[in-house]
Design a protein around this motif. Sequence first.
Motif, PDB file in Angstrom:
ATOM      1  N   ASN A   1      17.734  26.603  -2.615  1.00  0.00           N
ATOM      2  CA  ASN A   1      18.679  26.345  -1.620  1.00  0.00           C
ATOM      3  C   ASN A   1      18.656  27.164  -0.331  1.00  0.00           C
ATOM      4  O   ASN A   1      18.936  27.140   0.861  1.00  0.00           O
ATOM      5  N   GLU A   2      18.575  28.645  -0.678  1.00  0.00           N
ATOM      6  CA  GLU A   2      18.779  29.339   0.218  1.00  0.00           C
ATOM      7  C   GLU A   2      17.556  29.438   1.236  1.00  0.00           C
ATOM      8  O   GLU A   2      17.367  29.826   2.364  1.00  0.00           O
ATOM      9  N   GLU A   3      16.151  29.139   0.377  1.00  0.00           N
ATOM     10  CA  GLU A   3      14.960  29.221   1.188  1.00  0.00           C
ATOM     11  C   GLU A   3      15.099  27.923   2.314  1.00  0.00           C
ATOM     12  O   GLU A   3      14.627  28.029   3.474  1.00  0.00           O
ATOM     13  N   LYS A   4      15.700  26.771   1.685  1.00  0.00           N
ATOM     14  CA  LYS A   4      15.881  25.744   2.620  1.00  0.00           C
ATOM     15  C   LYS A   4      16.905  26.026   3.696  1.00  0.00           C
ATOM     16  O   LYS A   4      16.388  25.488   4.896  1.00  0.00           O
ATOM     17  N   GLU A   5      17.856  26.445   3.645  1.00  0.00           N
ATOM     18  CA  GLU A   5      18.579  26.918   4.626  1.00  0.00           C
ATOM     19  C   GLU A   5      18.120  27.694   5.704  1.00  0.00           C
ATOM     20  O   GLU A   5      18.318  27.576   6.816  1.00  0.00           O
ATOM     21  N   ASP A   6      17.285  28.792   5.338  1.00  0.00           N
ATOM     22  CA  ASP A   6      16.404  29.751   6.125  1.00  0.00           C
ATOM     23  C   ASP A   6      15.514  28.863   7.086  1.00  0.00           C
ATOM     24  O   ASP A   6      15.567  28.969   8.119  1.00  0.00           O
TER      25      ASP A   6
ATOM     26  N   GLN B   1      23.066  19.612   7.621  1.00  0.00           N
ATOM     27  CA  GLN B   1      22.385  19.903   6.431  1.00  0.00           C
ATOM     28  C   GLN B   1      22.899  21.368   5.764  1.00  0.00           C
ATOM     29  O   GLN B   1      22.787  21.845   4.615  1.00  0.00           O
ATOM     30  N   LEU B   2      23.447  22.198   6.888  1.00  0.00           N
ATOM     31  CA  LEU B   2      23.524  23.525   6.446  1.00  0.00           C
ATOM     32  C   LEU B   2      25.256  23.747   5.736  1.00  0.00           C
ATOM     33  O   LEU B   2      26.049  22.748   5.881  1.00  0.00           O
ATOM     34  N   SER B   3      25.064  24.196   4.522  1.00  0.00           N
ATOM     35  CA  SER B   3      26.225  24.297   3.674  1.00  0.00           C
ATOM     36  C   SER B   3      27.376  25.405   4.193  1.00  0.00           C
ATOM     37  O   SER B   3      28.473  25.117   3.770  1.00  0.00           O
ATOM     38  N   ASP B   4      27.005  26.346   4.904  1.00  0.00           N
ATOM     39  CA  ASP B   4      27.991  27.446   5.520  1.00  0.00           C
ATOM     40  C   ASP B   4      28.639  26.769   6.595  1.00  0.00           C
ATOM     41  O   ASP B   4      28.015  26.487   7.857  1.00  0.00           O
ATOM     42  N   VAL B   5      29.944  26.721   6.432  1.00  0.00           N
ATOM     43  CA  VAL B   5      31.167  26.065   7.468  1.00  0.00           C
ATOM     44  C   VAL B   5      30.777  26.945   8.923  1.00  0.00           C
ATOM     45  O   VAL B   5      30.583  26.504   9.969  1.00  0.00           O
ATOM     46  N   THR B   6      30.866  28.269   8.726  1.00  0.00           N
ATOM     47  CA  THR B   6      30.612  29.056   9.906  1.00  0.00           C
ATOM     48  C   THR B   6      29.179  28.797  10.660  1.00  0.00           C
ATOM     49  O   THR B   6      29.173  28.902  11.923  1.00  0.00           O
ATOM     50  N   ASP B   7      28.345  28.707  10.012  1.00  0.00           N
ATOM     51  CA  ASP B   7      26.975  28.506  10.348  1.00  0.00           C
ATOM     52  C   ASP B   7      26.827  27.141  11.332  1.00  0.00           C
ATOM     53  O   ASP B   7      26.244  26.906  12.232  1.00  0.00           O
ATOM     54  N   ARG B   8      27.514  26.356  10.564  1.00  0.00           N
ATOM     55  CA  ARG B   8      27.542  24.786  11.196  1.00  0.00           C
ATOM     56  C   ARG B   8      28.095  24.867  12.575  1.00  0.00           C
ATOM     57  O   ARG B   8      27.720  24.305  13.586  1.00  0.00           O
ATOM     58  N   GLU B   9      29.337  25.490  12.501  1.00  0.00           N
ATOM     59  CA  GLU B   9      30.234  25.527  13.773  1.00  0.00           C
ATOM     60  C   GLU B   9      29.469  26.361  14.715  1.00  0.00           C
ATOM     61  O   GLU B   9      29.551  25.898  15.969  1.00  0.00           O
TER      62      GLU B   9
END
Length: 130
Positions: free
Chosen positions: A58-63, A107-115
Amino acid sequence: RVSLVSLTSLVICFSVLLLLGYSTQSKLPFGSKIHEISAQQQTVKKQKQALEAEKVANEEKEDQIKLQLEAALDLAHNELNIVVINDSVSTLITEEWFSDNQQLIDQLSDVTDREDYMNRFESVREAFLN
């Protein structure tokens, strides 16, 4: 002497029985219990390894998603320079381009990253489509 030999023999017999009881193949209750505990520990270990592997994936996908979004923002920045210099309209930065990148942002799981990415892409939208 006879009593000493008898006592020694009994101690040896009980010691052998006790040692055999700790074997996982033993029919004695504590040997099978040890086997059950060992099997449970192996199951828990495998589950932890599976969770860790999933977390890494999941971390690799997010990256990868973040790299794609950063590349899209770099493209928009370069395109903005071209549009401003030539006083033209961009053919690369379209509603479809925004839609595709919005799907990546979702698709990003972190809310702050999405915002953060939402705000950055909204700035790009204002520069190109308004």
